[in-house]
Design a protein around this motif. Structure first.
Motif, short mmCIF file in Angstrom:
data_model
loop_
_atom_site.label_atom_id
_atom_site.label_comp_id
_atom_site.label_asym_id
_atom_site.label_seq_id
_atom_site.Cartn_x
_atom_site.Cartn_y
_atom_site.Cartn_z
N VAL A 34 -2.83 10.97 0.51
CA VAL A 34 -3.86 10.71 1.50
C VAL A 34 -4.15 11.98 2.30
O VAL A 34 -3.35 12.91 2.33
N THR A 35 -5.30 11.98 2.97
CA THR A 35 -5.64 13.04 3.91
C THR A 35 -5.70 12.45 5.32
O THR A 35 -5.84 11.24 5.51
N THR A 49 -3.83 11.50 16.39
CA THR A 49 -2.95 10.33 16.33
C THR A 49 -2.37 10.16 14.93
O THR A 49 -1.17 9.90 14.77
N ILE A 50 -3.22 10.32 13.92
CA ILE A 50 -2.74 10.21 12.54
C ILE A 50 -1.72 11.30 12.24
O ILE A 50 -0.68 11.04 11.60
N ARG A 51 -1.98 12.51 12.70
CA ARG A 51 -1.02 13.60 12.45
C ARG A 51 0.34 13.27 13.05
O ARG A 51 1.39 13.53 12.44
N GLY A 68 -2.73 18.90 5.70
CA GLY A 68 -3.92 18.06 5.76
C GLY A 68 -3.71 16.61 5.41
O GLY A 68 -4.68 15.84 5.34
N GLY A 69 -2.46 16.18 5.19
CA GLY A 69 -2.24 14.79 4.83
C GLY A 69 -0.80 14.49 4.51
O GLY A 69 0.11 14.99 5.17
N PRO A 235 4.89 21.88 7.92
CA PRO A 235 6.03 22.16 7.04
C PRO A 235 6.34 21.00 6.11
O PRO A 235 6.03 19.85 6.42
N LEU A 236 6.95 21.32 4.98
CA LEU A 236 7.40 20.31 4.04
C LEU A 236 8.82 19.87 4.35
O LEU A 236 9.41 20.27 5.36
#
Length: 276
Positions: A34-35, A49-51, A68-69, A235-236
């Motif tokens: 998703v993005t 908020t999503i971030r 970005g997602g 970051p991952l």
């Protein structure tokens, strides 16, 4: 207004934060990737908020945050199996990075190269070099590098990751007749990473690979991080090292302002193609 649209708008107005995060987690599991924009539109809340929701879900180990997602953990495992597919992504950027990174390599030097498709681009651009010693966990490097360029090529042992065509294990070699591993050093480590973040440094999605990359960095006189512009952002899962652990960042486009400022503070030289 259609009945389904009215229901969706009504659901958005009463959705509680905890419930929203649970629904986001379920949705990511369902669609795999998703993005932020997609989720913002679907759940009727701001991108910020999503971030924050994705950051919390990543910290809880429910999904993997990406630039970005986000992706589901099951999708990450599938993606890692498709090395040949990843070799077709951002090919132009990777070739530019490979050529620039190869210019950092001195003849008759010792280099370490990690796994990843960008490092394969470096190997392809070493054809005019001579008397190199290469140590790598990248199983594809021997087939990509010119035999004329190499005096000695060593593959680090360990568990083989068929997904990434690489090994994961200690950055060391043991010689018959010795009780301990040889101490290894290199002139330059060329490290392809999964993400570059102003706060999170360099990171990747696999813990074992992160540890191995960190060891390569610690054994190098100079370090060049290789990352195309799609790697700039959050970051991952597994942190490799601080931004300041590198001497160079080789990339295809100018980093975002926050990352550029952080790199400058840490004295990291950004190397870009001509005209960028």
């Amino acid at each position: 207004m259609s009945e389904s649209l009215a229901f969706e708008k009504s659901a958005q107005t009463v959705r509680l934060p905890a419930g929203r995060k649970a629904e986001i987690a379920a949705f990511v599991t369902e669609v795999d990737q998703v993005t932020v924009a997609m989720l913002s539109a679907r759940f009727g809340v701001s991108s910020d908020t999503i971030r924050r929701d994705l950051d919390h879900l990543d910290a809880d180990g429910i999904l993997v945050r990406t630039h970005g997602g986000a992706v589901s953990r099951s999708a990450m495992l599938v993606t890692e199996k498709k090395l040949d597919v990843r070799m077709q992504l951002h090919t132009s950027a990777k070739e530019k990075i490979g050529e620039l990174a190869a210019n950092l390599v001195d003849n008759a030097s010792v280099i370490m190269i990690n796994a990843g498709t960008t490092c394969l681009a470096v190997a392809r651009h070493l054809g005019n070099h001579r008397e190199l010693t290469i140590a790598t966990n990248n199983l594809r490097v021997p087939a990509e590098v010119s035999p004329k360029a190499v005096n000695d090529l060593y593959l680090f042992g360990g568990a083989v990751r068929l997904a990434g065509q690489s090994t994961v294990g200690p950055v060391s070699f043991r010689v018959a007749g010795r009780d301990s591993d040889l101490e290894l050093r290199c002139d330059l480590a060329l490290i392809s990473v999964g993400a570059v973040s102003a706060d999170g440094g360099y990171s990747t999605s696999n813990v074992g690979e992160a540890v191995m990359m960190g060891e390569m960095i610690s054994r190098a006189s100079r370090v060049a991080i290789l990352a195309d512009s799609s790697k700039f952002g959050a970051p991952l899962f597994a942190r490799i090292a601080d931004l300041g652990s590198a001497d160079y960042l080789v990339t295809d486009k100018e980093p975002p302002a926050d990352i550029a400022a952080a790199l400058q503070r840490h004295g990291v030289t950004v190397i870009l193609p001509d005209g960028v």
